[in-house]
Design a protein around this motif. Sequence first.
Motif, PDB file in Angstrom:
ATOM      1  N   LEU A 159       0.814  -1.222   0.000  1.00 17.84           N
ATOM      2  CA  LEU A 159       0.000   0.000   0.000  1.00 17.84           C
ATOM      3  C   LEU A 159       0.845   1.269   0.000  1.00 17.84           C
ATOM      4  O   LEU A 159       0.487   2.263  -0.641  1.00 17.84           O
ATOM      5  CB  LEU A 159      -0.931   0.015   1.223  1.00 17.84           C
ATOM      6  CG  LEU A 159      -1.865  -1.184   1.366  1.00 17.84           C
ATOM      7  CD1 LEU A 159      -2.726  -1.059   2.621  1.00 17.84           C
ATOM      8  CD2 LEU A 159      -2.757  -1.325   0.137  1.00 17.84           C
ATOM      9  N   HIS A 160       1.976   1.235   0.730  1.00 17.69           N
ATOM     10  CA  HIS A 160       2.828   2.434   0.807  1.00 17.69           C
ATOM     11  C   HIS A 160       3.409   2.787  -0.559  1.00 17.69           C
ATOM     12  O   HIS A 160       3.558   3.955  -0.907  1.00 17.69           O
ATOM     13  CB  HIS A 160       3.931   2.236   1.851  1.00 17.69           C
ATOM     14  CG  HIS A 160       4.817   1.056   1.589  1.00 17.69           C
ATOM     15  ND1 HIS A 160       4.344  -0.231   1.462  1.00 17.69           N
ATOM     16  CD2 HIS A 160       6.161   0.977   1.400  1.00 17.69           C
ATOM     17  CE1 HIS A 160       5.351  -1.043   1.230  1.00 17.69           C
ATOM     18  NE2 HIS A 160       6.463  -0.346   1.186  1.00 17.69           N
ATOM     19  N   GLY A 167       9.622  -0.433   9.413  1.00 15.00           N
ATOM     20  CA  GLY A 167       8.528   0.443   9.850  1.00 15.00           C
ATOM     21  C   GLY A 167       9.013   1.109  11.120  1.00 15.00           C
ATOM     22  O   GLY A 167       9.293   0.428  12.102  1.00 15.00           O
ATOM     23  N   LEU A 168       9.142   2.429  11.102  1.00 14.90           N
ATOM     24  CA  LEU A 168       9.804   3.117  12.215  1.00 14.90           C
ATOM     25  C   LEU A 168       8.928   4.230  12.778  1.00 14.90           C
ATOM     26  O   LEU A 168       8.562   5.160  12.054  1.00 14.90           O
ATOM     27  CB  LEU A 168      11.137   3.707  11.732  1.00 14.90           C
ATOM     28  CG  LEU A 168      12.094   2.716  11.060  1.00 14.90           C
ATOM     29  CD1 LEU A 168      13.257   3.452  10.412  1.00 14.90           C
ATOM     30  CD2 LEU A 168      12.599   1.680  12.064  1.00 14.90           C
ATOM     31  N   PRO A 198      16.621  13.869  11.831  1.00  9.74           N
ATOM     32  CA  PRO A 198      17.206  15.002  11.091  1.00  9.74           C
ATOM     33  C   PRO A 198      16.882  14.942   9.592  1.00  9.74           C
ATOM     34  O   PRO A 198      16.788  13.855   9.018  1.00  9.74           O
ATOM     35  CB  PRO A 198      18.713  14.820  11.308  1.00  9.74           C
ATOM     36  CG  PRO A 198      18.842  13.937  12.502  1.00  9.74           C
ATOM     37  CD  PRO A 198      17.627  13.057  12.513  1.00  9.74           C
ATOM     38  N   PRO A 199      16.704  16.104   8.960  1.00  7.08           N
ATOM     39  CA  PRO A 199      16.315  16.147   7.546  1.00  7.08           C
ATOM     40  C   PRO A 199      17.307  15.424   6.643  1.00  7.08           C
ATOM     41  O   PRO A 199      16.943  14.917   5.585  1.00  7.08           O
ATOM     42  CB  PRO A 199      16.284  17.647   7.217  1.00  7.08           C
ATOM     43  CG  PRO A 199      16.408  18.375   8.504  1.00  7.08           C
ATOM     44  CD  PRO A 199      16.844  17.429   9.565  1.00  7.08           C
ATOM     45  N   GLU A 200      18.584  15.349   7.071  1.00 12.17           N
ATOM     46  CA  GLU A 200      19.593  14.717   6.203  1.00 12.17           C
ATOM     47  C   GLU A 200      19.598  13.190   6.316  1.00 12.17           C
ATOM     48  O   GLU A 200      20.347  12.512   5.613  1.00 12.17           O
ATOM     49  CB  GLU A 200      20.993  15.281   6.470  1.00 12.17           C
ATOM     50  CG  GLU A 200      21.560  15.058   7.867  1.00 12.17           C
ATOM     51  CD  GLU A 200      21.109  16.111   8.893  1.00 12.17           C
ATOM     52  OE1 GLU A 200      20.150  16.872   8.624  1.00 12.17           O
ATOM     53  OE2 GLU A 200      21.712  16.151   9.987  1.00 12.17           O
ATOM     54  N   SER A 201      18.763  12.604   7.176  1.00 16.20           N
ATOM     55  CA  SER A 201      18.776  11.145   7.319  1.00 16.20           C
ATOM     56  C   SER A 201      18.346  10.473   6.020  1.00 16.20           C
ATOM     57  O   SER A 201      17.317  10.828   5.435  1.00 16.20           O
ATOM     58  CB  SER A 201      17.822  10.698   8.434  1.00 16.20           C
ATOM     59  OG  SER A 201      17.682   9.287   8.392  1.00 16.20           O
ATOM     60  N   PRO A 202      19.122   9.466   5.574  1.00 16.88           N
ATOM     61  CA  PRO A 202      18.738   8.739   4.347  1.00 16.88           C
ATOM     62  C   PRO A 202      17.413   7.992   4.493  1.00 16.88           C
ATOM     63  O   PRO A 202      16.785   7.637   3.486  1.00 16.88           O
ATOM     64  CB  PRO A 202      19.896   7.765   4.115  1.00 16.88           C
ATOM     65  CG  PRO A 202      20.765   7.826   5.315  1.00 16.88           C
ATOM     66  CD  PRO A 202      20.376   8.982   6.163  1.00 16.88           C
ATOM     67  N   LEU A 203      16.967   7.765   5.738  1.00 18.36           N
ATOM     68  CA  LEU A 203      15.720   7.009   5.942  1.00 18.36           C
ATOM     69  C   LEU A 203      14.526   7.702   5.281  1.00 18.36           C
ATOM     70  O   LEU A 203      13.608   7.036   4.790  1.00 18.36           O
ATOM     71  CB  LEU A 203      15.436   6.846   7.441  1.00 18.36           C
ATOM     72  CG  LEU A 203      16.411   5.970   8.230  1.00 18.36           C
ATOM     73  CD1 LEU A 203      16.154   6.110   9.729  1.00 18.36           C
ATOM     74  CD2 LEU A 203      16.300   4.505   7.800  1.00 18.36           C
ATOM     75  N   TRP A 204      14.548   9.035   5.250  1.00 19.30           N
ATOM     76  CA  TRP A 204      13.415   9.776   4.667  1.00 19.30           C
ATOM     77  C   TRP A 204      13.137   9.343   3.224  1.00 19.30           C
ATOM     78  O   TRP A 204      11.981   9.273   2.811  1.00 19.30           O
ATOM     79  CB  TRP A 204      13.701  11.286   4.657  1.00 19.30           C
ATOM     80  CG  TRP A 204      13.657  11.965   5.989  1.00 19.30           C
ATOM     81  CD1 TRP A 204      14.728  12.430   6.690  1.00 19.30           C
ATOM     82  CD2 TRP A 204      12.494  12.282   6.766  1.00 19.30           C
ATOM     83  NE1 TRP A 204      14.301  13.017   7.875  1.00 19.30           N
ATOM     84  CE2 TRP A 204      12.939  12.942   7.943  1.00 19.30           C
ATOM     85  CE3 TRP A 204      11.125  12.076   6.601  1.00 19.30           C
ATOM     86  CZ2 TRP A 204      12.063  13.399   8.926  1.00 19.30           C
ATOM     87  CZ3 TRP A 204      10.258  12.535   7.582  1.00 19.30           C
ATOM     88  CH2 TRP A 204      10.723  13.182   8.726  1.00 19.30           C
ATOM     89  N   GLY A 205      14.214   9.085   2.491  1.00 18.85           N
ATOM     90  CA  GLY A 205      14.056   8.846   1.047  1.00 18.85           C
ATOM     91  C   GLY A 205      13.904   7.387   0.662  1.00 18.85           C
ATOM     92  O   GLY A 205      13.847   7.076  -0.522  1.00 18.85           O
ATOM     93  N   MET A 206      13.849   6.483   1.618  1.00 23.39           N
ATOM     94  CA  MET A 206      13.827   5.048   1.265  1.00 23.39           C
ATOM     95  C   MET A 206      12.408   4.567   1.016  1.00 23.39           C
ATOM     96  O   MET A 206      11.546   4.669   1.894  1.00 23.39           O
ATOM     97  CB  MET A 206      14.486   4.223   2.371  1.00 23.39           C
ATOM     98  CG  MET A 206      15.970   4.485   2.503  1.00 23.39           C
ATOM     99  SD  MET A 206      16.690   3.402   3.761  1.00 23.39           S
ATOM    100  CE  MET A 206      18.415   3.889   3.668  1.00 23.39           C
ATOM    101  N   GLU A 207      12.181   4.001  -0.169  1.00 20.33           N
ATOM    102  CA  GLU A 207      10.833   3.530  -0.514  1.00 20.33           C
ATOM    103  C   GLU A 207      10.386   2.373   0.380  1.00 20.33           C
ATOM    104  O   GLU A 207       9.193   2.195   0.631  1.00 20.33           O
ATOM    105  CB  GLU A 207      10.821   3.091  -1.983  1.00 20.33           C
ATOM    106  CG  GLU A 207       9.420   2.912  -2.516  1.00 20.33           C
ATOM    107  CD  GLU A 207       9.384   2.281  -3.894  1.00 20.33           C
ATOM    108  OE1 GLU A 207      10.057   1.236  -4.099  1.00 20.33           O
ATOM    109  OE2 GLU A 207       8.689   2.823  -4.755  1.00 20.33           O
ATOM    110  N   VAL A 211      10.857   2.032   3.498  1.00 18.45           N
ATOM    111  CA  VAL A 211      10.729   2.442   4.901  1.00 18.45           C
ATOM    112  C   VAL A 211       9.401   3.178   5.075  1.00 18.45           C
ATOM    113  O   VAL A 211       9.079   4.073   4.289  1.00 18.45           O
ATOM    114  CB  VAL A 211      11.901   3.368   5.316  1.00 18.45           C
ATOM    115  CG1 VAL A 211      11.647   3.983   6.692  1.00 18.45           C
ATOM    116  CG2 VAL A 211      13.215   2.586   5.323  1.00 18.45           C
ATOM    117  N   ILE A 212       8.649   2.766   6.083  1.00 15.01           N
ATOM    118  CA  ILE A 212       7.463   3.539   6.472  1.00 15.01           C
ATOM    119  C   ILE A 212       7.838   4.236   7.775  1.00 15.01           C
ATOM    120  O   ILE A 212       8.206   3.583   8.754  1.00 15.01           O
ATOM    121  CB  ILE A 212       6.225   2.645   6.688  1.00 15.01           C
ATOM    122  CG1 ILE A 212       5.863   1.934   5.383  1.00 15.01           C
ATOM    123  CG2 ILE A 212       5.033   3.490   7.179  1.00 15.01           C
ATOM    124  CD1 ILE A 212       4.699   0.967   5.511  1.00 15.01           C
TER     125      ILE A 212
END
Length: 304
Positions: free
Chosen positions: A106-107, A244-245, A254-263, A265-266
């Motif tokens: 779904l994500h 899932g975090l 932090p905005p620079e974390s790579p986690l934000w951009g990972m498909e 990762v929820i």
Amino acid sequence: MHVAVHGSVSAVFDPALLVEYLRERDLEASRFDPERRGEYDGVAAFGPDEAFLDVPWVHCVRAGYDEFPVERYERADVTLTNSTGIHGTTIGETVVGMMLSFARRLHVYRDHQGAGEWAREPYESAFTLAGERLCVVGLGTLGRGIAERAAALGMDVVGVRRSPDLVPGVSEVYRPEDLHGAIADARFVALAVPLNVATAEMFGTREFDAMRGDAYVINVARGGVVEQGALVEALSRGEIAGAGLDVFDPEPLPPESPLWGMENVILTPHVGAMTDRYHADVGELIVENVERAGRGDELVNRVV
Ligand code: NDP
Ligand code: 7N6
């Protein structure tokens, strides 16, 4: 009994809601004012404040009291209680929601929707939760809330805890020293332990190595339970399928974390336990303890 509500609770709800709830339950309640701390019998707070050392009872509106100076309270004869017991349904539903999203993709489709794209995931990517194994690390309020809901969806649920006792929905309980055996066959691993010296970074490179390559880790405990660098590495290298975090170290992430951009990762901003009646759930615990104190009984959820 006069209970003050500290401004820190606004991280979750408007302090006025809890003041009103307590007054409706016939308690004397007001917003915490450090100048008046000598008048309070108790204070409800999300986070600590030096002024609490002069109040006889501090009620933490969270289950996790890891930010509170427990030993200083003990020395100052301050009683600390926490809010464990109220998060089983919210966190259970959040974790099941994350697992369903990963299984039913779904994500990914929500991301495609944002881009106006009619695009199907590869045939082999979708699966069902039914029949998949979930390992729940920590079988307290959170762990049981997760386990019962996962079992109702037909998952095979195992768990890890310090005591050997089974809980509903869990077919097998492992000891903390058998963590690797517990997670080795799981498609999902959900972390639901308190953050303390025994659990700090209990999940790192060795644990990600022990997990299946197609497995997902879900952290609803505290960011510090997972080695954050090892998590990013395991996800970047494809050593696990996704995460899932709800919790991070530090928060906000932090905005620079790579986690934000990972498909795969929820990510949710520590809202897994959020509900429009959080203040009332906490209020009920406070009222119960005021009644117990009045009868001279032991308080519930007493930490020190
Ligand atoms: P509980 O005290 O009810 O449960 C804790 C569980 O962890 C128990 O089953 C305990 O084992 C187990 N445990 C403790 N140490 C270990 C260890 N070293 N290895 C394996 N298991 C261990 O707490 P809650 O379920 O209410 O909350 C757990 C934590 O989750 C909180 O401390 C908080 O940090 C976090 N939390 C996060 C929320 C969010 O919004 N994301 C909401 C609420 C809580 P045993 O049963 O044998 O004692
Ligand atoms: C409130 C989160 C806890 O430990 O961190 C949580 O109880 C509270 C939305």
